[in-house]
Scaffold this motif. Structure first.
Motif, short mmCIF file in Angstrom:
data_model
loop_
_atom_site.label_atom_id
_atom_site.label_comp_id
_atom_site.label_asym_id
_atom_site.label_seq_id
_atom_site.Cartn_x
_atom_site.Cartn_y
_atom_site.Cartn_z
N PRO A 73 0.84 -1.19 0.00
CA PRO A 73 0.00 0.00 0.00
C PRO A 73 0.88 1.25 0.00
CG PRO A 73 -0.72 -1.56 1.67
CD PRO A 73 0.62 -2.03 1.19
N PRO A 74 0.30 2.43 -0.27
CA PRO A 74 1.09 3.67 -0.29
C PRO A 74 1.40 4.16 1.12
CG PRO A 74 -1.20 4.15 -0.76
CD PRO A 74 -1.09 2.65 -0.70
N ALA A 75 2.38 3.53 1.74
CA ALA A 75 2.79 3.90 3.09
C ALA A 75 4.29 3.70 3.20
CB ALA A 75 2.05 3.04 4.12
N ALA A 76 4.87 4.22 4.26
CA ALA A 76 6.30 4.03 4.48
C ALA A 76 6.63 2.54 4.49
CB ALA A 76 6.70 4.67 5.81
N LEU A 77 7.75 2.19 3.92
CA LEU A 77 8.12 0.78 3.82
C LEU A 77 8.32 0.14 5.19
CD1 LEU A 77 8.41 -1.16 1.50
CD2 LEU A 77 10.86 -0.65 1.42
N ALA A 78 8.60 0.94 6.18
CA ALA A 78 8.74 0.41 7.54
C ALA A 78 7.46 -0.24 8.03
CB ALA A 78 9.14 1.53 8.50
N THR A 79 6.32 0.13 7.44
CA THR A 79 5.06 -0.50 7.84
C THR A 79 5.07 -1.99 7.54
OG1 THR A 79 3.98 0.02 5.72
CG2 THR A 79 3.74 1.62 7.52
N ARG A 80 5.85 -2.40 6.54
CA ARG A 80 5.94 -3.83 6.22
C ARG A 80 6.63 -4.58 7.36
NH1 ARG A 80 1.95 -4.21 4.11
NH2 ARG A 80 1.74 -2.17 5.10
N LEU A 81 7.62 -3.93 7.98
CA LEU A 81 8.27 -4.54 9.13
C LEU A 81 7.31 -4.62 10.32
CD1 LEU A 81 11.77 -2.77 9.03
CD2 LEU A 81 11.25 -5.12 8.34
N VAL A 82 6.61 -3.52 10.56
CA VAL A 82 5.63 -3.49 11.66
C VAL A 82 4.63 -4.62 11.48
CG1 VAL A 82 3.78 -2.19 12.76
CG2 VAL A 82 5.87 -1.01 12.04
N GLU A 83 4.11 -4.73 10.28
CA GLU A 83 3.10 -5.76 10.00
C GLU A 83 3.66 -7.16 10.23
OE1 GLU A 83 0.05 -6.03 6.50
OE2 GLU A 83 1.95 -6.86 5.81
N ALA A 84 4.85 -7.42 9.71
CA ALA A 84 5.44 -8.75 9.83
C ALA A 84 5.66 -9.14 11.29
CB ALA A 84 6.75 -8.82 9.05
N PHE A 85 6.19 -8.21 12.07
CA PHE A 85 6.51 -8.52 13.46
C PHE A 85 5.27 -8.55 14.36
CE2 PHE A 85 10.67 -6.28 12.29
CZ PHE A 85 11.27 -7.47 11.93
N VAL A 86 4.43 -7.53 14.27
CA VAL A 86 3.27 -7.45 15.16
C VAL A 86 2.26 -8.55 14.83
CG1 VAL A 86 1.31 -6.05 15.92
CG2 VAL A 86 3.57 -4.99 15.62
N HIS A 87 1.93 -8.70 13.56
CA HIS A 87 0.96 -9.75 13.21
C HIS A 87 1.57 -11.14 13.39
CE1 HIS A 87 -2.19 -7.11 12.23
NE2 HIS A 87 -1.76 -6.72 11.05
N GLY A 88 2.88 -11.24 13.23
CA GLY A 88 3.52 -12.52 13.52
C GLY A 88 3.28 -12.92 14.97
N GLU A 89 3.43 -11.97 15.88
CA GLU A 89 3.18 -12.25 17.28
C GLU A 89 1.69 -12.36 17.61
OE1 GLU A 89 5.97 -12.60 20.11
OE2 GLU A 89 5.97 -13.58 18.14
N ASP A 90 0.84 -11.65 16.85
CA ASP A 90 -0.61 -11.81 17.02
C ASP A 90 -0.99 -13.27 16.88
OD1 ASP A 90 -1.22 -9.13 17.44
OD2 ASP A 90 -1.68 -8.72 15.34
#
Length: 216
Positions: A105-122
């Motif tokens: 999506p049109p967002a900072a690429l760091a959001t991909r890291l946030v998603e991977a780590f947070v949802h991984g732990e979810d």
């Protein structure tokens, strides 16, 4: 902390996606309905969301947001419904097929890291699956979260008023009572996820966890 290159970020994201596939490929059928750390979503829902996100392009995201009336929650719900197969194994197979995608999506690429780590732990924490995330890259995700409003998925407001210090990576942010802990625990806390009482220490730890969960 130096900003990572896009290729470095994608390499980490791809590794995290594949690791999640490996962790879930033998999951018992009845475990897929386990409630995740993300309120209202079970483990299967979170995986469907990750699949949907991995397939989302900048243009399709804009079209979808218009259709959802600029409501992120509504768009997420539509995406989960679209990608969640009847059999969780099929959703996992579809996710495996997009692990190496670099659409976003049109967002900072760091959001991909946030998603991977947070949802991984979810997914992993309720299933009691351990994962040693790369601390430096988790700290990069954390640095993004503490500067981004909760309104757009960040953790700026929960982080305000605290001196957050990672014990396993070069990260320090804010002023106030000190809170120490692994970068992943700090990331989860500012992202509104519960963390264990023994994961964070320091004079502000207890109050930080309590207030962060209320603000997120």
């Amino acid at each position: 902390m130096a900003n990572p290159s896009s290729s470095e970020i994608w390499s980490v994201v791809h590794d995290e996606r594949q690791s999640l596939v490996d962790d879930l490929k033998s999951l018992e059928t009845n475990k897929w309905c386990t409630p995740s750390l993300c309120p209202g979503w079970d483990v299967h829902d979170v995986l469907a969301h990750l699949l949907d996100s991995a397939k989302t392009t900048r243009l399709s995201f804009l079209r979808r947001m218009v259709a959802a009336g600029l409501d992120f929650d509504r768009d997420n719900a539509v995406g989960i419904t679209r990608e969640k197969a009847t059999a969780a194994e099929d959703t996992l197979s579809a996710f495996r097929a997009v692990c190496a995608h670099t659409t976003t999506p049109p967002a900072a690429l760091a959001t991909r890291l946030v998603e991977a780590f947070v949802h991984g732990e979810d997914i992993r924490r309720p299933l009691k699956i351990g994962r040693n995330y790369p601390p430096v890259h988790v700290a990069e995700a954390l640095a993004y979260q503490v500067k981004t409003s909760v309104k757009i998925g960040g953790g700026k407001e929960p982080a305000q008023g605290w001196h957050l210090i990672a014990t396993d990576a070069p990260f320090e942010h804010g002023a106030g009572p000190k809170v120490y802990g692994p970068a992943i625990a700090l990331l989860l806390a500012v992202s509104g996820r519960p963390v264990g009482a023994d994961e964070l220490t320091g004079p502000g730890a207890h109050s930080f966890v309590t207030e962060a969960s209320e603000e997120s």
